[in-house]
Design a protein around this motif. Structure first.
Motif, short mmCIF file in Angstrom:
data_model
loop_
_atom_site.label_atom_id
_atom_site.label_comp_id
_atom_site.label_asym_id
_atom_site.label_seq_id
_atom_site.Cartn_x
_atom_site.Cartn_y
_atom_site.Cartn_z
N ARG A 501 41.92 103.32 62.40
CA ARG A 501 41.66 105.01 61.21
C ARG A 501 41.94 106.20 62.52
O ARG A 501 42.94 107.01 61.66
N ASP A 502 42.24 105.96 63.50
CA ASP A 502 42.69 107.66 64.45
C ASP A 502 43.59 107.04 64.80
O ASP A 502 44.05 108.15 64.91
N SER A 503 44.66 106.18 64.86
CA SER A 503 45.51 105.46 65.15
C SER A 503 46.84 106.18 64.73
O SER A 503 46.97 106.05 63.68
N GLN A 504 47.84 107.36 65.91
CA GLN A 504 48.85 107.66 65.09
C GLN A 504 49.76 106.50 64.49
O GLN A 504 51.22 106.83 63.84
N PHE A 505 50.25 105.59 65.68
CA PHE A 505 50.89 104.65 65.10
C PHE A 505 50.60 103.24 63.93
O PHE A 505 51.13 102.40 63.46
N ASN A 506 49.44 103.93 63.17
CA ASN A 506 48.98 103.60 61.89
C ASN A 506 50.09 103.38 60.82
O ASN A 506 49.08 104.88 60.18
N TYR A 507 50.95 103.74 60.72
CA TYR A 507 52.37 104.66 59.97
C TYR A 507 51.46 104.61 58.65
O TYR A 507 52.94 105.13 58.02
N SER A 508 51.22 103.14 57.86
CA SER A 508 50.92 102.72 56.80
C SER A 508 50.13 104.17 56.48
O SER A 508 49.62 104.24 54.42
N ARG A 509 49.08 104.50 57.04
CA ARG A 509 47.96 105.73 57.12
C ARG A 509 47.18 104.21 56.28
O ARG A 509 45.76 105.58 55.76
N PHE A 510 46.58 103.30 56.45
CA PHE A 510 45.57 102.63 56.07
C PHE A 510 44.39 102.49 56.33
O PHE A 510 44.80 102.56 57.14
N VAL A 511 43.77 103.21 55.46
CA VAL A 511 42.10 103.66 56.11
C VAL A 511 41.04 102.61 55.07
O VAL A 511 41.14 102.74 54.32
N THR A 512 40.19 101.67 55.62
CA THR A 512 39.04 101.27 54.82
C THR A 512 37.70 100.97 55.95
O THR A 512 37.66 100.81 57.08
N GLU A 513 36.82 101.59 54.72
CA GLU A 513 35.61 101.02 56.05
C GLU A 513 35.94 99.42 56.30
O GLU A 513 35.14 99.18 57.98
N GLU A 514 36.24 98.79 55.59
CA GLU A 514 36.09 97.30 55.76
C GLU A 514 36.64 96.99 56.81
O GLU A 514 37.08 96.21 58.16
N ASN A 515 38.13 97.17 56.55
CA ASN A 515 38.81 97.46 58.07
C ASN A 515 38.52 97.81 59.39
O ASN A 515 38.51 97.49 60.78
N ALA A 520 36.00 96.69 64.74
CA ALA A 520 34.56 97.18 64.96
C ALA A 520 34.80 95.78 65.89
O ALA A 520 33.76 95.48 66.59
N ALA A 521 34.55 94.54 65.12
CA ALA A 521 33.63 93.08 65.28
C ALA A 521 34.66 92.16 66.14
O ALA A 521 34.37 91.91 66.95
N ILE A 522 36.23 92.75 66.19
CA ILE A 522 36.72 92.35 67.57
C ILE A 522 36.36 93.31 68.68
O ILE A 522 36.79 92.09 69.63
#
Length: 592
Positions: A501-515, A520-522
């Protein structure tokens, strides 16, 4: 060879551009019918085949393919891959790792993790010596913490692995003279206390991996280390060879290190010379070198070579197509999705994934040196990669069905679908220039999407220069809806750095609670259990391939050409082959 050296060979960056016999962009790739098995995908061995007897000693000739090396010959300070390859011959890192880049006891030091008190204990051999004969002690393991954490440090390695050490930030900021988290147990043992202890620390990039000769480098001010002779011309290491002479930027000569803690190498001498990529194949065919990471875009020119073998290993990197789903909120440090964007419709993304034939792209555009990616984790992380996920094989009929079921219909008969609200749309596609493949491959993707009724056009009508491309992608340029890029995972497959959620390298800007929950489980304490960690990775991959905010398109091969006189060489990640087991079976390299 020890893993520190093997790492430089196995992960050597190779330029992947066009096949030397590139065929037409759309006609060749679209020729494969739905359901056909891709042909032309290459398979490679990682171990050289040679049953001849080794000679005593000999000189190995290594071609450093590419531009002149910078000559920053120190693990704490180098930035370029050519320098890292040279360092690998004379200097080993602190610890080893296996095929999944998980830290183990195969390297210089034994490593013991203590989850309960968030610490790691390193134990080094008691009789080890530097290449100048001086003893190696635990002070040489402590020393790099004080260099890299020093405010005058000029390198790039002061990151999470160091800031996570208890007391490091206080030392770095000048508030403490010592690093509280470093506990010197005895001359050969160090316990390091960390602020946070996560499963990622078990991976090769999760904790510091440095041992450096304090008796030499400790006499030099930290700010002056990068330009010191002890870094540029007379480096001392703990590896299998030691430097004899250097021609800056051009060549290095090394000799066997009789002080090497695993024993003297079989080979007497190594000569490293810079070789231009355009002449590297000819040089190998002529028998002028024993080892060379040959350019993959020239594969067709050396696939039939008789005097050397071509080894291959899948890289830990992925080419992908991303969808812009929102923007990065700089003020709050988080990615924010924009539901008004048509790319936020999952059906559109899935259809676009099914519309492209990545099996054939790997075969036709890259001479079989890239293969279709089925998940966002590369196969070289064998314990974590979910090979049972099918991914998105070429299926344009399924793509059309998905669009129709989601309400993407061509209402006005212009050949392109409108969105579920009946609004026409055109997607802007950003892709980088460079190499002969870039333009035809981009055009192939455009034609594939247009063939299922999705109107996609190049942003500004042309490919983008590398720096401009990333500037605009990182800035969430509204003209970009779809983009083609690549990423490497280093030694840790944890996706948080690329998809959190907070990564600037997440260039798609994909954010969900499930993700959020799956990542977090990893990273959870439960994931210290190997089975739990594996399942967490598999669950995340399955979710991402369903949501498909980015389409993983291709996995890539690294290639290493090995002359027929070399025996025992293995480029596999996690190999236990050492330089004490690698030999030569003839006085001179074989020629064609």
């Amino acid at each position: 060879m020890k893993k520190s050296l093997k790492k430089f060979f196995a992960l050597t960056a190779t330029t992947f551009t066009a096949s030397a016999t590139l065929v037409g962009p759309a006609t060749a790739v679209l020729a494969q019918e739905e359901g056909e098995t891709a042909e032309g995908i290459q398979e490679f061995e990682t171990v050289v085949q040679n049953d001849a007897e080794s000679i005593e000693g000999g000189t190995l000739h290594f071609a450093l393919v590419g531009d002149p090396f910078a000559g920053v010959l120190n693990s704490m300070l180098y930035t370029g891959n050519p320098d890292s390859q040279i360092i690998g011959f004379f200097h080993d890192g602190l610890y080893g790792y296996n095929e999944n880049f998980e830290i183990d006891n195969s390297g210089f030091a034994d490593v013991e993790f203590n989850q309960e008190d968030s610490s790691v204990t390193f134990t080094i051999p008691q009789d080890a010596q530097w290449s100048d004969g001086e003893p190696i002690t635990i002070d040489d393991v402590i020393f790099p913490y004080y260099v890299i954490g020093h405010p005058d440090y000029t390198g790039v390695r002061y990151g999470q692995a160091f800031t996570n050490v208890v007391g490091m930030e206080e030392y770095h900021n000048g508030d403490a003279e010592e690093i509280a988290g470093l506990n010197r147990v005895d001359d050969y043992t160090l316990t390091v206390s960390f602020i946070e202890f996560t499963p990622s620390m078990l991976q090769a990039s999760g904790i510091p991996n440095y041992v450096e000769p304090e008796h030499i480098l400790g006499e030099i001010p930290v700010a002056e280390l990068e330009d010191a002779d002890a870094v540029r011309s007379t480096p001392v290491g703990n590896g299998p060879f030691r430097l004899v002479s250097i021609t800056p930027g051009e060549a290095i000569t090394l000799e066997a290190n009789e002080y090497y803690y695993l024993g003297r190498p079989m080979i007497d001498q190594v000569v490293i010379e810079v070789v231009n990529a355009t002449s590297a194949v000819a040089e190998m065919r002529a028998g002028n070198y024993d080892l060379a990471a040959l350019p993959a875009d020239q594969y067709d020119t050396f696939a039939d070579a008789t005097n050397f073998q071509v080894l291959g290993e899948l890289q830990n990197s992925i080419t992908y197509i991303g969808f812009k789903l929102g923007t990065y909120d700089v003020e709050n440090g988080t990615n924010v999705m924009d539901d008004s964007r048509v790319t936020n419709n999952k059906a559109l993304r899935q259809a676009m994934a099914y519309a492209i034939d990545n099996d054939a792209v790997g075969s036709e555009f890259y001479s079989g040196l890239r293969t279709r990616a089925n998940t966002h984790i590369t196969p070289n992380f064998s314990d974590y990669h979910a090979d049972d996920i099918e991914g998105y094989p070429y299926n344009p009929e399924r793509a059309a069905e998905i669009l129709a079921e989601a309400g993407f219909v061509d209402n006005d008969g212009d050949g392109f679908v409108e969105d579920p609200n009946g609004e026409a749309f055109t997607l802007g596609f950003a892709s980088m220039s460079g190499g002969e493949t870039a333009e035809p491959l981009a055009q192939y993707y455009l034609q594939s999407w247009q063939a299922i009724g999705i109107n996609v056009e190049l942003v500004d009508g042309q490919l983008m220069e590398f720096n401009s491309f990333y500037d605009r992608v990182e800035a969430d340029d509204p003209a970009i809806d779809v983009f083609q890029a690549a990423f490497g995972t280093g030694g840790d497959p944890n996706p948080s750095g690329l998809y959190s959620r907070d990564s600037q390298f997440n260039y798609s800007r994909f954010v969900t609670e499930e993700n959020d929950a799956l990542i977090a489980a990893i990273e959870s304490e439960d994931a210290f259990d190997p089975e739990v960690r594996q399942q967490a990775f598999h669950d995340w991959q399955a979710y991402m391939m369903e949501e498909i905010p980015t389409i993983p398109t291709l996995y890539r091969y690294n290639l290493m050409a090995v002359n027929n006189r070399v025996k025992g060489y293995d480029m596999a990640i996690g190999t236990d082959v050492k330089w004490t087991e690698i030999g030569l079976t003839a006085e001179q390299p074989a020629t064609e």
